[in-house]
Scaffold this motif. Structure first.
Motif, short mmCIF file in Angstrom:
data_model
loop_
_atom_site.label_atom_id
_atom_site.label_comp_id
_atom_site.label_asym_id
_atom_site.label_seq_id
_atom_site.Cartn_x
_atom_site.Cartn_y
_atom_site.Cartn_z
N HIS A 50 0.66 -0.88 -0.23
CA HIS A 50 0.14 0.03 -0.17
C HIS A 50 0.79 1.39 0.14
O HIS A 50 0.44 2.22 -0.76
CB HIS A 50 -0.93 -0.33 1.43
N ALA A 51 1.73 0.78 0.76
CA ALA A 51 3.52 2.16 0.55
C ALA A 51 3.84 2.75 -0.39
O ALA A 51 3.44 3.90 -1.23
CB ALA A 51 3.91 2.38 1.54
N GLU A 52 4.13 1.74 -1.76
CA GLU A 52 4.03 2.09 -2.72
C GLU A 52 3.90 2.42 -3.46
O GLU A 52 4.18 3.12 -4.50
CB GLU A 52 4.73 0.21 -2.57
N LEU A 53 1.84 2.34 -3.45
CA LEU A 53 0.71 1.96 -4.09
C LEU A 53 0.75 3.99 -3.72
O LEU A 53 1.09 4.53 -5.04
CB LEU A 53 -0.49 1.55 -4.18
N ILE A 54 0.97 4.33 -3.06
CA ILE A 54 0.72 5.89 -2.76
C ILE A 54 2.17 6.34 -3.28
O ILE A 54 1.59 7.83 -3.94
CB ILE A 54 0.41 5.75 -1.19
N ALA A 55 3.12 6.01 -2.93
CA ALA A 55 4.78 6.54 -3.16
C ALA A 55 4.50 6.62 -4.98
O ALA A 55 4.49 7.03 -5.31
CB ALA A 55 5.48 6.50 -2.54
N THR A 56 3.82 5.71 -5.71
CA THR A 56 4.32 5.62 -7.05
C THR A 56 2.71 6.19 -7.51
O THR A 56 3.16 6.96 -8.20
CB THR A 56 3.85 4.48 -7.30
N VAL A 57 1.86 6.45 -6.92
CA VAL A 57 0.96 7.50 -7.67
C VAL A 57 1.00 8.81 -7.05
O VAL A 57 1.24 9.75 -8.16
CB VAL A 57 -0.74 7.42 -6.71
N HIS A 86 3.83 9.92 -7.10
CA HIS A 86 5.27 10.41 -7.75
C HIS A 86 4.60 10.20 -9.54
O HIS A 86 5.24 11.96 -10.05
CB HIS A 86 6.29 9.58 -8.02
N GLU A 87 3.77 10.01 -9.89
CA GLU A 87 3.00 9.58 -11.04
C GLU A 87 1.88 11.10 -11.25
O GLU A 87 2.07 11.61 -12.77
CB GLU A 87 2.19 8.52 -11.60
N LEU A 88 1.27 11.14 -10.46
CA LEU A 88 1.10 13.26 -10.28
C LEU A 88 1.62 14.31 -10.24
O LEU A 88 0.92 14.59 -11.30
CB LEU A 88 -0.31 12.62 -9.44
N ARG A 89 2.56 14.10 -9.45
CA ARG A 89 3.30 15.45 -9.63
C ARG A 89 3.78 16.22 -10.68
O ARG A 89 3.18 17.21 -10.83
CB ARG A 89 4.50 15.09 -8.02
N LEU A 143 -4.57 7.16 -14.99
CA LEU A 143 -3.61 6.82 -13.54
C LEU A 143 -4.65 5.93 -12.38
O LEU A 143 -5.06 5.95 -11.89
CB LEU A 143 -2.58 7.94 -13.36
N ILE A 144 -5.34 7.25 -12.49
CA ILE A 144 -7.22 6.90 -11.35
C ILE A 144 -8.15 6.04 -11.78
O ILE A 144 -8.23 5.15 -11.24
CB ILE A 144 -7.73 8.88 -12.05
#
Length: 388
Positions: free
Chosen positions: A159-166, A168-171, A213-214
């Protein structure tokens, strides 16, 4: 040792013959522990099981409990529960003194699962149940379940990796959208029409990236929770493949890079056309982006997964690139796996597998004839019952 949950026999009944002594040294008692009756061997349980009798001494300590606590069974049987299982909460307070199972509230029946610490600081998930003869009677035994925290930690890391990936990709796209819109609003008159068009096209592309992404995140949520909805309709797979190839050619790919082989007649396929498009689009884009040479798409009838009397449709997408290393084959359909450093979230193939399996199909990856990656998925016909 078999674990029984039966109540003791009334005094006026004939006593049962004494049961054989168990291998851990505990004999059968009125609480049913150790009785030679059909049941579950505690050592067969995947979780740790610790049982203490009415005096608070351990009478059952299964193999999983010994493994989780690193305490030999012989060192635990017959000892007080708080000595055999010295648990502390995360603040360092002794858990048995806080909960007081034998002297606490008579209405208390259990302790919910929580993180506790074993000697040495090892975390373990602990839950307990208090067994009484009648609702407000004394505790006859305490049953404790132990589980390691490794699986929960893996889930938390995922879950932490998913949040970090999202994040990063959204920024990046959101920064771009914010920057261009702020510039246009502040200095609209200073730009030519061509410059405005270029900025707006960039904003549109970045907004599309955020939208995709969403959509991926929603798909992952539905796949993980088993709530992926399918709206089945007749699907022409050959026509869908042709549409995707044409879109890639329009986007700048050479027409001779694609080769389609269709063997028919194909069975009438009932599937969700949008989801099938999503699978085809992901596999073809991966072959173009990460592969090399000719991308070959084969469409053919095939036996449906798990059904001897039903046919399905098999689609194979292969390229002539370097392929996927043998050691990575087992991780291709996991979250965040990336075949190269050419961008992407690493979520596409995980979603593809979820969509195919939601249709009752299968998907595999192998090395293709040209040396590159070869993805093959099979979808069953899934004809509605009223048409069968």
């Amino acid at each position: 040792m078999a674990v029984g949950m039966s109540s003791p026999q009334p005094a006026h009944t004939t006593a049962a013959p004494p049961a054989e002594e168990e291998r851990d040294g505990s004999a059968a008692g009125p609480d049913g522990l150790g009785q030679d009756t059909p049941g579950i061997d505690p050592d067969d349980l995947p979780d740790g099981l610790v049982v203490a009798d009415e005096s608070g001494r351990v009478v059952c300590f299964n193999a999983a409990a010994a493994r989780i606590t690193a305490t030999p069974r012989t060192d635990a049987i017959g000892r007080p529960l708080d000595v055999a299982l010295p648990l502390e909460d995360l603040k360092g307070k002794r858990w048995w003194e806080l909960t007081d199972p034998y002297g606490g509230l008579a209405t208390r029946k259990a302790q919910p699962e929580r993180n506790l610490l074993l000697p040495g600081g090892r975390e373990v998930l602990v839950s307990a149940r208090y067994v009484r003869e009648h609702p407000l009677g004394p505790v006859r035994r305490v049953v404790v379940s132990l589980r390691g925290t490794e699986a929960r930690r893996r889930t938390e890391r995922s879950h932490a990796e998913l949040i970090a990936t999202v994040a990063h990709e959204l920024r990046s796209p959101l920064t771009s959208v914010k920057g261009f819109t702020a510039t246009l609003l502040a200095k609209w008159e200073r730009f030519t029409d061509d410059q405005k068009r270029l900025m707006l096209e960039t904003v549109d592309a970045d907004a599309g990236r955020v939208t995709r992404l969403i959509a991926e995140l929603l798909d992952i949520s539905r796949i993980d929770s088993g709530r992926l909805e399918l709206r089945r309709q007749p699907v022409d797979v050959s026509a869908a493949v042709a549409r995707h190839i044409q879109a890639l050619i329009t986007g700048g790919q050479a027409p001779d890079r694609f080769r389609v082989r269709a063997r028919g007649p194909l069975p009438a396929l009932w599937a969700d056309p949008d989801k099938v498009d999503q699978v085809l689009g992901n596999l073809l884009e991966n072959a173009v982006r990460h592969g090399e040479g000719t991308v070959t798409i084969e469409i053919a009838p095939a036996p449906a997964p798990g059904a001897d009397d039903e046919t399905g449709t098999a689609v194979t997408v292969s390229d002539e690139g370097p392929g996927i290393p043998e050691e990575s084959m087992s991780r291709v359909f996991t979250r965040f796996w990336r075949g190269s450093k050419r961008g992407g979230t690493g979520l596409g193939l995980y979603i593809v597998k979820g969509i195919v399996e939601a249709h009752g199909g299968t998907i595999t990856v192998d090395r293709g004839p040209g040396g590159g990656a070869e993805f093959r998925f099979i979808l069953p016909v899934s004809t509605p019952a009223y048409l069968a």
